[in-house]
Design a protein around this motif. Structure first.
Motif, mmCIF file in Angstrom:
data_model
loop_
_atom_site.group_PDB
_atom_site.id
_atom_site.type_symbol
_atom_site.label_atom_id
_atom_site.label_comp_id
_atom_site.label_asym_id
_atom_site.label_seq_id
_atom_site.Cartn_x
_atom_site.Cartn_y
_atom_site.Cartn_z
ATOM 1 N N TRP A 220 28.007 112.641 83.379
ATOM 2 C CA TRP A 220 26.879 111.957 83.763
ATOM 3 C C TRP A 220 26.578 110.551 83.266
ATOM 4 N N ARG B 19 19.531 114.133 78.284
ATOM 5 C CA ARG B 19 20.468 113.500 78.989
ATOM 6 C C ARG B 19 19.543 112.566 80.353
ATOM 7 N N SER B 20 18.669 113.325 80.617
ATOM 8 C CA SER B 20 18.147 112.586 81.834
ATOM 9 C C SER B 20 17.296 111.417 81.141
ATOM 10 N N SER C 1 27.891 114.893 87.662
ATOM 11 C CA SER C 1 27.295 114.996 86.132
ATOM 12 C C SER C 1 28.328 115.763 85.185
ATOM 13 N N ASP D 245 19.803 125.224 78.116
ATOM 14 C CA ASP D 245 19.890 123.893 77.378
ATOM 15 C C ASP D 245 18.812 122.716 77.989
ATOM 16 N N ILE D 246 17.923 123.475 78.327
ATOM 17 C CA ILE D 246 16.626 122.563 78.888
ATOM 18 C C ILE D 246 16.570 121.223 78.202
ATOM 19 N N ALA E 2 19.353 119.005 78.375
ATOM 20 C CA ALA E 2 19.416 118.294 79.700
ATOM 21 C C ALA E 2 18.272 117.019 79.858
ATOM 22 N N HIS F 74 27.843 118.819 81.901
ATOM 23 C CA HIS F 74 26.414 118.808 81.332
ATOM 24 C C HIS F 74 25.450 118.597 82.360
ATOM 25 N N ASN F 75 24.553 119.207 82.467
ATOM 26 C CA ASN F 75 23.469 119.015 83.472
ATOM 27 C C ASN F 75 22.274 118.033 82.992
ATOM 28 N N THR F 76 21.789 117.391 84.103
ATOM 29 C CA THR F 76 20.518 116.502 83.704
ATOM 30 C C THR F 76 19.610 117.449 84.237
ATOM 31 N N LEU F 77 18.208 116.849 83.904
ATOM 32 C CA LEU F 77 17.052 117.721 84.025
ATOM 33 C C LEU F 77 16.801 118.440 85.127
ATOM 34 N N GLU G 278 19.524 121.246 85.748
ATOM 35 C CA GLU G 278 19.106 122.318 84.918
ATOM 36 C C GLU G 278 18.041 123.259 85.586
#
Length: 280
Positions: free
Chosen positions: A137, A72-73, A217, A65-66, A69, A220-223, A226
């Motif tokens: 996040w 989101r970042s 977060s 999911d790059i 992410a 769901h990850n941020t960059l 991830e």
């Protein structure tokens, strides 16, 4: 004849070169390895030269999911940036005059800079969990990152307003300007280059933040998170390609902010010049 340089010059020059290699060497190495051929690995020697791994990067199934992410970042960075700028300006204006508890409040604000980031992340995550709020996040992650960006923004604004000449505001009020008009048409244009600097701090510190986002977060990850996850399961130069693109993106953001700062500085100089002519 040119004056002979002392031996200390060459020692310091060598030290500076080593420092620059230490600072940018890893980034340059990642950039080089990201152009490995299809059979390339994570180390030297390179096996061919191509953009194969950049193409692989844009295949969603190969990198998880790059791109989600990344979005989101960027969204979180913009939220933190705007909030940091607004609160920093308000805080800078408030601290122009001493008030009861201002000293204690100042030290309380900057205390978050010396608290280990992972403890801040843990504390914010626990507070949200205990209150029954979702750890996400855009909520807990947003709050945790503000504990990192706000002190920097406030310190910059304190320095700016300590050198701010109140005569500009007095002149505006003498001309009948209200407090809001003075802030909008006098104060903000003068401090605009510094505001752009605060905005740059806010966005870049948020975009790259790992520790304070680790436990806040949610699902769901941020960059940065991830990328950290990819280091455990991605064993190809696609990871280096991602690093190269994110580095280019970071430098592009810095270049954009610098361009805005230069434009704001020129506008500020023009306003000062016009004001000077008007008083003659």
């Amino acid at each position: 004849m040119h004056e002979k340089r002392p031996g200390s010059f060459y020692v310091l020059a060598a030290f500076f070169i080593v420092f620059m290699l230490f600072l940018y060497g890893p980034t340059i190495t990642i950039g080089i390895l990201s152009f490995q051929g299809p059979q390339g690995g994570l180390t030297f020697p390179m096996r061919g030269v191509s953009t194969h791994w950049f193409h692989q990067l844009f295949q969603q199934q190969s990198v998880g999911d790059i791109w989600g992410a990344f979005r989101r970042s960027v969204a979180l960075g913009l939220m933190v940036m705007v909030t940091t700028v607004v609160i920093s300006v308000m805080g800078g204006l408030a601290f122009r005059k001493r008030f009861a508890g201002s000293g204690s409040l100042f030290y309380l604000i900057i205390a978050s800079l010396i608290i280990p980031s992972i403890l801040v992340s843990l504390g914010v995550g626990l507070i949200f969990s205990q209150l029954g709020w979702d750890v996400h996040w855009a909520t807990s992650g947003f709050g945790a990152q503000l504990t990192w960006t706000l002190p920097f923004g406030l310190l910059i604004m304190f320095a700016i307003f300590n050198r701010f000449n109140p005569a500009y505001e007095e002149a505006a009020r003498d001309q009948g300007a209200s407090a809001w008009q003075t802030l909008r048409h006098v104060v903000i244009p003068i401090i605009a280059p510094s505001l752009i600097g605060v905005a740059l701090f806010g966005f870049t510190l948020s975009y790259d933040e790992f520790a304070r986002t680790l436990l806040t977060s949610g699902s769901h990850n941020t960059l940065p998170l991830e990328i950290y996850g990819m280091t455990t399961n991605v064993t190809s130069p696609v990871l280096f390609a991602l690093g190269t693109l994110t580095t280019v993106f970071s430098f592009a953001i810095i270049a954009i902010f610098v361009a805005f700062a230069v434009a704001a500085q020129r506008r500020r100089s023009k306003l000062a010049s016009d004001a000077g002519k008007a008083t003659l």
